[in-house]
Write a protein that holds these residues in place. Structure first.
Motif, short mmCIF file in Angstrom:
data_model
loop_
_atom_site.label_atom_id
_atom_site.label_comp_id
_atom_site.label_asym_id
_atom_site.label_seq_id
_atom_site.Cartn_x
_atom_site.Cartn_y
_atom_site.Cartn_z
N ILE A 53 0.40 -1.28 0.24
CA ILE A 53 0.25 0.43 -0.09
C ILE A 53 0.95 1.38 -0.12
O ILE A 53 1.64 1.32 0.77
CB ILE A 53 -1.00 -0.50 1.49
CG1 ILE A 53 -1.91 -1.06 1.45
CG2 ILE A 53 -1.51 1.19 1.72
CD1 ILE A 53 -3.34 -1.03 2.24
N GLN A 54 0.16 2.05 -0.96
CA GLN A 54 1.54 3.50 -1.15
C GLN A 54 0.26 4.71 -0.22
O GLN A 54 0.19 4.28 0.55
CB GLN A 54 1.74 3.66 -2.75
CG GLN A 54 1.97 2.81 -3.11
CD GLN A 54 0.20 2.45 -4.06
OE1 GLN A 54 -0.29 2.81 -4.53
NE2 GLN A 54 0.30 0.65 -3.27
N GLY A 55 2.12 5.80 -0.17
CA GLY A 55 1.44 6.61 0.04
C GLY A 55 0.19 7.70 -0.55
O GLY A 55 -0.22 8.39 0.57
N THR A 56 0.09 7.45 -1.41
CA THR A 56 -1.16 7.76 -1.69
C THR A 56 -2.78 7.21 -0.80
O THR A 56 -3.57 7.35 -1.73
CB THR A 56 -0.98 7.50 -3.24
OG1 THR A 56 -1.01 5.75 -3.64
CG2 THR A 56 0.19 8.12 -4.30
N GLU A 113 -8.48 7.14 -1.51
CA GLU A 113 -9.55 6.65 -0.43
C GLU A 113 -10.54 8.16 -0.84
O GLU A 113 -12.05 8.02 -0.75
CB GLU A 113 -9.07 6.71 1.24
CG GLU A 113 -9.46 5.29 1.18
CD GLU A 113 -8.85 5.05 1.94
OE1 GLU A 113 -9.48 3.81 2.85
OE2 GLU A 113 -8.61 5.56 3.33
N ASN A 114 -10.14 9.39 -0.61
CA ASN A 114 -10.91 10.70 -1.20
C ASN A 114 -11.46 10.69 -2.93
O ASN A 114 -12.38 10.94 -2.11
CB ASN A 114 -9.99 11.37 -0.61
CG ASN A 114 -10.45 11.73 1.04
OD1 ASN A 114 -10.75 12.93 1.68
ND2 ASN A 114 -9.02 11.42 1.55
N SER A 115 -10.71 10.21 -3.51
CA SER A 115 -10.70 10.96 -4.62
C SER A 115 -11.78 9.89 -5.80
O SER A 115 -12.73 10.61 -6.43
CB SER A 115 -9.68 10.94 -5.90
OG SER A 115 -9.07 12.14 -4.99
N MET A 162 -13.31 5.31 -1.91
CA MET A 162 -13.35 3.91 -1.37
C MET A 162 -12.33 3.88 -0.52
O MET A 162 -11.52 4.58 0.06
CB MET A 162 -12.77 2.78 -2.99
CG MET A 162 -11.46 3.69 -3.24
SD MET A 162 -10.09 2.98 -4.60
CE MET A 162 -10.32 0.93 -4.05
N ASN A 163 -12.27 2.25 0.46
CA ASN A 163 -11.32 1.94 1.65
C ASN A 163 -10.34 1.10 1.19
O ASN A 163 -10.48 -0.29 0.12
CB ASN A 163 -12.49 1.45 1.97
CG ASN A 163 -11.39 0.16 3.20
OD1 ASN A 163 -10.48 0.33 3.63
ND2 ASN A 163 -12.12 0.21 4.78
N MET A 164 -9.03 1.75 0.76
CA MET A 164 -7.95 1.25 0.19
C MET A 164 -7.38 -0.74 1.25
O MET A 164 -6.73 -1.30 0.50
CB MET A 164 -6.51 1.77 -0.01
CG MET A 164 -7.52 2.55 -1.58
SD MET A 164 -6.94 2.23 -2.79
CE MET A 164 -5.27 1.76 -2.71
N VAL A 216 -12.14 -5.95 -7.70
CA VAL A 216 -12.58 -4.92 -6.63
C VAL A 216 -12.90 -3.69 -8.11
O VAL A 216 -13.08 -3.43 -9.30
CB VAL A 216 -11.15 -3.72 -6.40
CG1 VAL A 216 -11.90 -2.58 -5.28
CG2 VAL A 216 -10.54 -5.04 -4.85
N GLN A 217 -14.00 -3.02 -8.01
CA GLN A 217 -14.56 -2.70 -9.20
C GLN A 217 -14.68 -1.19 -8.53
O GLN A 217 -14.31 -0.58 -7.58
CB GLN A 217 -16.25 -2.55 -8.99
CG GLN A 217 -16.92 -4.15 -9.13
CD GLN A 217 -16.25 -4.33 -10.56
OE1 GLN A 217 -16.15 -3.61 -12.03
NE2 GLN A 217 -16.01 -5.74 -10.67
N MET A 218 -14.15 -0.32 -9.26
CA MET A 218 -13.30 0.66 -9.55
C MET A 218 -14.55 1.93 -9.40
O MET A 218 -15.74 1.51 -10.28
CB MET A 218 -12.55 0.98 -10.00
CG MET A 218 -10.83 0.61 -9.53
SD MET A 218 -10.49 1.08 -8.22
CE MET A 218 -10.55 2.92 -7.98
#
Length: 325
Positions: free
Chosen positions: A222-225, A230-232, A235-237, A250-252
């Motif tokens: 999992i990256q620092g992004t 999650e905000n953009s 979604m729950n990363m 996972v559906q985007m």
């Protein structure tokens, strides 16, 4: 697949290095069901049966091994493994038209990356790397056990804290989504994911110069992004990472907003009162004394309009600095 998961999240804090964090985390391994490693962590120190994600990351985290495997297939800056500044200086003299940086073989977040200086000396082997002057961009994607991938987003990286040493290459945040070069970056990321049999949330760091994408690093985690994503994308990363590792597609969601993440670094030795400042995360105690260059807090700001999010972030950054005492 996992109805109830206790997650051990390994976080970077002022005054701690990766080994310190790993040692602290090992105290809790028996008490948790599963482990999600964040950062450039030595996964071999943890029980593989508990890790959700890539269990063997040594070949990816070692930047020279990564270069040796990828540079014949992808555009990358020329990189050399050297043992001394004299050896590095000899290489530099052979390329008078290029600039070079030095970096540790292992590491993340841009820490200890510096302009080449023959007067400096490393205690161990290090990398001498051609400097490519361009835009820093990263991808975030989900990889499945069958080696398929779902592209999450690409993001602009914020490198080097405003107001500090201009020779600093520290990672300071991201802006999502990045709308340029998406197809090219997605294609490269997919190929790298298959080459390393990656699973879960992963990313690749690039430099974009003259419409060419130079691969810089691969982040098998999992990256620092993740806050920006999650905000953009609403979604729950963490859940997306767990699902992808389990083979659940996972559906985007469509983009809902732009998001800016900025790590604010201290410009002086001080304490900071952040109690009345919005959008701040990763806080220490108000009486914690920060040294110059220490991260004070992380700002995460979202807006439908990118310029509004960036302006708000700058205003909040100034409020943080003005709260110092």
């Amino acid at each position: 697949m996992h109805d109830y998961v206790d997650k051990l999240i390994i976080i970077d804090k002022p005054g701690y290095n990766n080994v310190d964090i790993e040692n602290l985390a090992l105290n809790y391994v028996v008490d948790v069901d599963y482990i999600i490693c964040c950062g450039d962590i030595d996964t071999s120190r943890f029980p593989k049966s508990k890790i959700i994600g890539n269990k063997d990351t040594g070949a990816v985290n070692d930047k020279y091994k990564l270069y040796k495997k990828l540079h014949k297939n992808f555009l990358m800056p020329d990189t050399y493994l050297v043992s001394s500044m004299d050896e590095a200086d000899e290489i530099v003299q052979n390329y008078p038209d290029k600039r070079f940086i030095t970096k540790p073989v292992n590491g993340s977040g841009g820490k200890n990356i510096k302009w080449f200086d023959a007067r400096f000396e490393y205690d161990d082997k290090f990398l001498l790397q051609e400097f490519v002057d361009g835009n820093s961009v990263s991808t975030s994607f989900l990889a499945y056990p069958d080696h398929s991938t779902t592209m999450v987003t690409s993001s602009d990286q914020i490198i080097a804290p405003r107001g500090l040493d201009k020779s600093d290459f520290s990672y300071c945040g991201n802006i999502t989504p990045c709308i340029n070069h998406i197809d090219k970056l997605e294609n490269i990321s997919q190929k790298i994911a298959r080459m390393y049999k990656l699973v879960g949330s992963n990313g690749v760091d690039f430099i974009i110069k003259d419409n060419k994408a130079y691969v810089i690093e691969v982040n098998p985690r999992i990256q620092g992004t993740f806050e920006c994503v999650e905000n953009s994308y609403n979604m729950n990363m963490a859940q997306a990472h767990i699902d992808a590792c389990s083979g659940v597609e996972v559906q985007m969601n469509p983009v809902s907003s732009f998001c800016v993440k900025l790590i604010v670094f201290s410009q002086k030795k001080a304490c900071y009162d952040l109690r009345n400042i919005d959008c701040v995360h990763d806080l220490c105690d108000m009486n914690y004394v920060y040294d110059v260059g220490d991260p004070i807090a992380t700002l995460v700001v979202s807006d439908k309009i990118l310029e509004n999010a960036m302006s708000r972030t700058r205003s909040l950054q100034n409020l943080i600095y003005n709260s110092g005492f």
